[in-house]
Design a protein around this motif. Structure first.
Motif, short mmCIF file in Angstrom:
data_model
loop_
_atom_site.label_atom_id
_atom_site.label_comp_id
_atom_site.label_asym_id
_atom_site.label_seq_id
_atom_site.Cartn_x
_atom_site.Cartn_y
_atom_site.Cartn_z
N HIS A 29 -28.17 12.96 65.26
CA HIS A 29 -29.13 12.51 63.99
C HIS A 29 -29.44 13.51 62.98
O HIS A 29 -30.47 13.54 62.44
N PHE A 34 -22.79 9.50 61.86
CA PHE A 34 -23.56 8.19 61.47
C PHE A 34 -23.17 7.11 62.25
O PHE A 34 -23.89 6.28 62.02
N GLN A 37 -24.95 5.26 68.56
CA GLN A 37 -26.03 4.15 68.92
C GLN A 37 -26.74 4.41 70.28
O GLN A 37 -26.28 4.68 71.16
N SER A 121 -20.72 8.89 51.03
CA SER A 121 -22.16 9.37 51.38
C SER A 121 -22.70 9.85 49.67
O SER A 121 -23.99 9.86 49.58
N LYS A 124 -26.26 8.32 48.28
CA LYS A 124 -26.67 7.26 49.26
C LYS A 124 -27.63 7.94 50.30
O LYS A 124 -27.48 8.97 50.46
N GLN A 125 -28.53 7.24 50.76
CA GLN A 125 -29.51 7.64 51.76
C GLN A 125 -28.79 7.48 53.32
O GLN A 125 -27.89 6.84 53.59
N VAL A 126 -29.19 8.57 54.19
CA VAL A 126 -28.64 8.56 55.42
C VAL A 126 -28.49 7.18 56.08
O VAL A 126 -27.64 6.81 56.75
N SER A 127 -29.50 6.43 55.94
CA SER A 127 -29.51 5.00 56.75
C SER A 127 -28.49 3.95 56.15
O SER A 127 -27.80 3.31 56.78
N GLN A 128 -28.00 4.35 54.60
CA GLN A 128 -27.16 3.36 54.10
C GLN A 128 -25.69 3.81 54.62
O GLN A 128 -24.65 3.13 54.73
N ARG A 130 -24.78 5.15 57.24
CA ARG A 130 -24.78 4.75 58.64
C ARG A 130 -24.48 3.44 58.70
O ARG A 130 -23.38 2.89 59.40
N ALA A 131 -25.01 2.55 57.89
CA ALA A 131 -24.61 1.09 57.72
C ALA A 131 -23.37 1.00 57.26
O ALA A 131 -22.49 -0.07 57.85
#
Length: 291
Positions: A29, A34, A37, A121, A124-128, A130-131
């Motif tokens: 993390h 990214f 799970q 990337s 973009k934010q890390v969460s995005q 990842r998505a």
DNA sequence: ATCCAGGATAGCG
DNA sequence: CGCTATCATGGA
């Protein structure tokens, strides 16, 4: 490696790998990879085309016996962290970040998925990120079974090179879509040889990577660090730039981005990539408290 | 609503 | 060379 084994529901018989100065969660993390799970006490994910279950408790890492070598290589469990940290400059900011981030490893990621992921990337934010990674995997990757779970490998360049533009756009890449397609095509056609980059000096390798549209100094440095093991390389993103401004340029109000880049790859030494990743991890999770 | 996100790049002077 | 606007999209 020991012969201690332990059964886990659905994941077969696992082997214990003794580890020290290692933290699985921090490593998975920390903005390098990214797609992992969390499942119960462990993580599932693909290492290249292999589905893997990983679980850590204290100084033991569990994984399937047949995957130990692959896991050790991927998670860079051979890195000698004491020696690496001993080369760091001794300033309070890095010392604090090191204390906070210890256990984080710079992984050895397959070059193509690292390159493609960091192409997505930009801004973009890390969460995005990842998505997007998960969407691309589910749409075009190979499905891999792991116990009762299904996960997906990252699609090879030859696959992505031939997908329809609209299908890739559906993965929410925005303006980055055409760059990923172009990269996949250059590699699929042999214009860029990712294996050959292993043998190139870092500066030459960087120039080669920068031939790919959408790859500039920062993304090239991420690939050099996270996939090619060039541990001296320091990617400078918005977070690192902030951290460096606050901690090393606090007096000078107008330090240029270029000066910061020059500073960062001289000051932090032969394992500057690790110093950078520690600062990134600390700064991203703690905001601006560190000054 | 407004600004920002692990940037890169074409188009200016 | 250095500077700027712009590129999709969603989260804060």
């Amino acid at each position: 490696m020991t012969s201690v084994t332990s059964p886990r529901r659905g994941f077969g018989t696992l082997t214990s790998i003794p580890v020290r100065a290692f933290d699985l969660e921090k490593t998975l993390h920390s903005g390098q990879v990214f797609h992992w799970q969390k499942i119960g006490a462990g993580y599932i994910g693909a290492i290249d085309e292999t589905a893997v279950y990983l679980e850590q408790s204290d100084r033991i890492l569990l994984c399937a016996k047949s995957q130990c070598d692959r896991v050790i290589q991927y998670l860079a469990l051979d890195h000698q962290m004491d020696s690496i940290e001993a080369t760091f400059p001794r300033d309070s900011a890095l010392r604090e970040a090191t204390k906070f981030s210890r256990g984080l490893r710079i992984v050895r990621q397959p070059p193509w998925e690292c390159l493609a992921t960091f192409l997505t990337s930009a801004l973009k934010q890390v969460s995005q990120i990842r998505a997007i990674s998960l969407a691309i995997r589910q749409s075009f990757g190979r499905s891999l079974r792991l116990g009762e779970h299904v996960l997906f490998s990252y699609p090879r360049p030859e696959i992505l090179a031939n997908v329809r533009l609209e299908d890739l756009t559906a993965c929410k890449l925005g303006f980055r879509t055409k760059n990923v397609l172009a990269a996949a095509r250059m590699i699929g056609e042999g214009d860029i040889n990712l294996d050959a980059i292993n043998g190139l000096p870092t500066a030459v390798a960087r120039d080669e990577l920068c031939r790919i549209p959408g790859v500039g100094p920062k993304i090239a440095n991420c690939v050099l660090l996270f996939a090619y093991g060039r541990l001296e390389v320091v990617p400078v993103d918005v977070w690192i730039e902030r951290a460096l401004r606050a901690n090393y340029f606090s007096g000078t109000t107008k330090a240029l981005t270029n000066e910061i880049r020059t500073f960062s790859n001289e000051y932090f030494g032969p394992f500057g990539g690790y110093a950078q990743q520690y600062l990134f991890h600390y700064w991203r999770l703690n905001g601006r408290k560190l000054v």
